[in-house]
Design an enzyme around this catalytic site. Structure first.
Site, short mmCIF file in Angstrom:
data_model
loop_
_atom_site.label_atom_id
_atom_site.label_comp_id
_atom_site.label_asym_id
_atom_site.label_seq_id
_atom_site.Cartn_x
_atom_site.Cartn_y
_atom_site.Cartn_z
N PHE B 157 0.85 -1.18 0.00
CA PHE B 157 0.00 0.00 0.00
C PHE B 157 0.88 1.23 0.00
CE2 PHE B 157 -4.42 -0.47 -0.10
CZ PHE B 157 -5.03 0.71 0.27
N GLN B 278 -7.65 15.44 2.27
CA GLN B 278 -6.94 14.53 1.38
C GLN B 278 -7.68 14.33 0.08
OE1 GLN B 278 -6.41 10.13 2.12
NE2 GLN B 278 -4.30 10.84 2.26
N HIS B 280 -7.86 11.86 -2.80
CA HIS B 280 -7.46 10.51 -3.16
C HIS B 280 -7.14 10.49 -4.65
CE1 HIS B 280 -7.59 6.21 -3.87
NE2 HIS B 280 -7.62 6.01 -2.57
N LEU B 290 -14.89 5.83 -5.54
CA LEU B 290 -13.52 5.51 -5.19
C LEU B 290 -13.00 4.25 -5.86
CD1 LEU B 290 -11.24 6.30 -3.22
CD2 LEU B 290 -12.20 4.65 -1.64
N GLU B 293 -6.67 2.29 -3.49
CA GLU B 293 -5.22 2.31 -3.67
C GLU B 293 -4.71 0.88 -3.81
OE1 GLU B 293 -3.74 4.98 -0.85
OE2 GLU B 293 -1.67 4.31 -1.04
N ARG B 324 -0.32 9.49 -0.88
CA ARG B 324 -1.43 9.98 -1.69
C ARG B 324 -1.32 11.43 -2.13
NH1 ARG B 324 -6.57 7.32 1.40
NH2 ARG B 324 -6.14 5.20 0.73
N HIS B 391 -11.45 12.95 -0.33
CA HIS B 391 -11.69 11.62 0.20
C HIS B 391 -11.72 11.57 1.72
CE1 HIS B 391 -11.50 7.31 0.46
NE2 HIS B 391 -10.34 7.33 1.07
#
Lengths: 82, 648
Positions: B157, B278, B280, B290, B293, B324, B391
């Protein structure tokens, strides 16, 4: 003399349960009386409406019986000068 | 139609016109007898209250019930409909199933990801508790994806590395295919049914009941029958989630309206770091849905109009799995420089068709479906059009590492008695200026449990409640009444759209001083238009017009704080990127050796938390600052990470 229908008997029984449940908690009895009197105006044929109120009342009764519910108050607006 | 109350418009300047009485006992003949001008208020008493039933709320609620507290959980949505259910990626924990791992490397990654704005004691607490938290979830029955040996599958991730950034990509994100949030929430909900928490579902929390700077409970509106409920408790936990809906394009549900942040603001308490929003990197172009990730974790890559894997240029080591904010900025730069795709060249592609279809089917089934439904794309053949989309909110209600809400006065942190916060609504601050993917679900369970533990430590079940004024909550009811009969000229949806478009245009991925200033002025004007609101539904039962208007008020408080804090912060840090102040302004210049450097005074550098206050009547924002906590909980066990230049 016209006897009460099944639904009417259920509503009366609910009323009695409410009064019993609201005995020791301040403020509930007058409100219960007011609401039942207000809704007594609904026509006996408007079954959908009555049943909706009945189902909702059962949930409210459960909440009233819960030991954490303590009292009923009200916030009211002072009367308008018309 | 249950009750049609057509009332003449009554102008309430403020709130002192409401009169509280025990129902039936009227103090004066002037009070109207009519049932329709009265708001019945049911009073409840509990040991602890949790507002919000998402991941953090449920964990706190049943944690408290487990500890023996008489707990109530108030939520405007059914628990399994909270926005946690939409989380896709996973939970980070240094279990070491894929390769050798250490939670101290996770600690380092999180501190670096936060751009050194995160409080290192809270981060220490979270990363150390992570393996235990994941094992606890697994024991609750959460159906994690498994490796061949039957251990929990961990995927790569963004921002995760081994050996303090020197050992390459780490695989520590435990996941359930690509529907981890859904699984987590359903597992927690199932577990919560074992305990005797009282759930008040579809109750909209209006305000906190504060007296003498102490939180004594919450006042809420029951949406089903329009009654008001006051919940009195020694301990209140706020777990209401974020405020994505302040922006026009976001991945959040329509119900993410920052209610907790607004309740805290109206109570006169500060919110922390709201300017850090944030974006995304991979939200579907157009729909805003969405794409996790995890796609990039499984090997997906971002490509521009030239078919180039452009992240190699911006983050040579981590490439597509950089943090991100770095990826969002890179995508925005590519689009600005003309290498975007599509007829308007305004987005980029996420390519997955080079991965084996079997892997896509086992590990990423949900997004395959999402891409087909919202973008009409078959992921095994074509790339998905994506764009950075709002996000997550790193900021929120400031707390210490134990979950207690704090204010900052006279140079020290002061705990607000009776109030706690966890989840996205709180700012502990583990995410600092930027959140790493898969740290949020971890944040929920760890701090949800932490709030319950702190309350159990400091209080006992059945403690006597401190007295509360009989008319507590009067202002909330007056506000409710004002909105219910509002008769101006602008609809709720119009004001909301104005706010969303302004925020999207003026406080986006890249921010400039003049654009932000214009945005601040526009937002102040839009805040003023709340006085001119018009609502249509005058009833009290299931009045969604009223609830949406209350949510708009909440969003507005969050939005003004966000844009004013962003305008004031004259540096670029984490997710807050300024074109006119491109560098991070710390107490030392970390790009050069520290030897011989003079320390910049606190008032002149920006490595500090923003604490914002709003006067709800005028919409005026006041900003103060609070230092970052740089020491970990145990320096011997896990040394703190000194600031350095952040590059991937």
């Amino acid at each position: 003399m016209a006897r009460h229908s099944k639904l009417q008997k259920q509503v009366l029984s609910l009323y009695r349960q409410f009064l019993r449940a609201g005995q020791d908690k301040p403020g509930f009895i007058p409100r219960i009386r007011d609401e039942f009197r207000e809704n007594a105006r609904i026509k006996k044929t408007d079954v959908m409406h009555i049943e909706y109120l009945y189902r909702r009342a059962q949930r409210q009764l459960e909440q009233l019986k819960d030991v954490n519910t303590k009292q009923l108050g009200s916030f009211s607006k002072p009367e308008e000068k018309s | 139609r249950y009750k049609m109350c057509i009332q003449p418009l009554s102008k309430f300047q403020g709130s002192r016109n409401f009169h509280f009485s025990i129902y039936g006992k009227k103090k004066s003949a002037k009070i109207s007898d009519d049932i329709s001008t009265q708001y019945p208020v049911v009073d409840h008493e509990f040991d602890a209250l949790v507002v919000g039933a998402g991941g953090a709320g449920l964990r706190a609620a049943f944690g408290l019930s487990e500890a023996g507290f008489n707990t109530a959980c108030i939520t405007k949505l059914f628990p399994t409909r909270s926005h946690t259910v939409a989380a896709q990626g996973g939970i980070n924990a240094a279990l070491g199933n894929m390769e050798e791992d250490d939670w101290r490397w996770h600690f380092y990654d999180t501190v670096k990801g936060s751009d050194w704005l995160g409080d290192q004691d809270a981060i220490h607490y979270m990363t150390e508790q992570a393996p235990a938290a994941v094992v606890e979830l697994e024991n609750f029955g959460m159906p994690f994806s498994r490796t061949e040996e039957g251990k929990i599958y961990q995927r790569a991730f963004g921002g995760q590395s081994l050996k303090y950034g020197k050992g390459g990509q780490a695989h520590r994100c435990c996941c359930v295919a690509d529907r981890t949030g859904h699984s987590l929430l359903h597992t927690l909900y199932g577990r919560s049914l074992r305990y005797d928490t009282s759930y008040f579902v579809e109750y909209f929390a209006l305000d906190l009941l504060m007296e003498n700077g102490e939180c004594k409970g919450v006042i809420a509106l029951c949406m089903e029958d329009g009654s008001i409920h006051r919940f009195r408790a020694q301990n209140t936990v706020i777990a209401t989630g974020g405020y994505g809906r302040a922006y026009f394009s976001c991945t959040s549900a329509h119900t993410s309206t920052g209610d907790g942040n607004a309740m805290v603001t109206r109570a006169g308490l500060p919110c922390q770091d709201l300017e850090f929003v944030q974006f995304h990197p991979t939200g579907i172009y157009g729909a805003g849905c969405l794409i996790t990730e995890g796609c990039r974790g499984e090997g997906g890559i971002l490509i521009n109009s030239e078919g180039e894997r452009f992240m190699e240029r911006y983050a040579p080591n981590a490439k597509d799995l950089a943090s991100r904010d770095v990826v969002s900025r890179s995508m925005t730069i590519e689009i600005r420089e003309g290498r975007g795709v599509g007829p308007d060249k305004d987005h980029v592609y996420l390519q997955l068709h080079h991965l084996p279809p079997q892997q896509l089917a086992t590990r990423l089934p949900g997004i395959s479906e999402t891409a087909m439904i919202f973008a009409g794309v078959d992921v095994t053949k074509e790339p998905i059009p994506v764009l950075p989309t709002v996000h997550y909110n790193m900021g929120g209600v400031p707390t210490n590492y134990k979950g207690q809400v704090i204010t900052h006065a006279d140079g020290a942190d002061k705990v607000v008695p009776g109030l706690y916060a966890c989840g996205e609504a709180a700012c502990a601050s583990v995410h600092g200026a930027n959140r790493l993917g898969a740290n949020s679900l971890l944040d929920l369970v760890v701090f949800g449990r932490a709030c319950a533990l702190t309350i159990a430590e400091e209080h006992k079940p059945g403690e006597k409640l401190s007295p509360l004024k009989a008319s507590a909550g009067e202002e909330s009811v007056a506000n409710l009444d004002k909105l219910r009969f509002a008769n101006g000229s602008l609809r709720t949806s119009e004001i909301r759209l104005n706010m969303q478009k302004t925020m999207q245009a003026h406080a986006a991925v890249f921010r400039t001083g003049s654009v932000l200033k214009e945005g601040c002025d526009k937002m102040d004007a839009i805040y003023g238009t709340l006085e001119d609101l018009k609502t249509f539904d005058r009833g009290i039962v299931w009045n969604t017009d009223l609830v949406e208007t209350l949510e708009l008020q909440n969003l507005m408080l969050n939005a003004v704080q966000t844009i004013h804090s962003a305008e004031q912060r004259k540096e670029s840090r984490g997710a807050h990127a300024r074109e006119d102040f491109k560098d991070r302004v710390d107490e030392y210049d970390y790009s050069k050796p520290l030897q011989g450097q003079e320390k910049t005074p606190y008032d002149e550098h920006w490595r500090k938390h923003t604490m914002s206050y709003v006067d709800p009547k005028t919409g005026k924002v006041t900003l103060k600052y609070r230092p970052v906590i740089d020491q970990s909980l145990d320096e011997q066990d896990c040394a703190h990470v000194p600031p350095a230049i952040r590059s991937y």
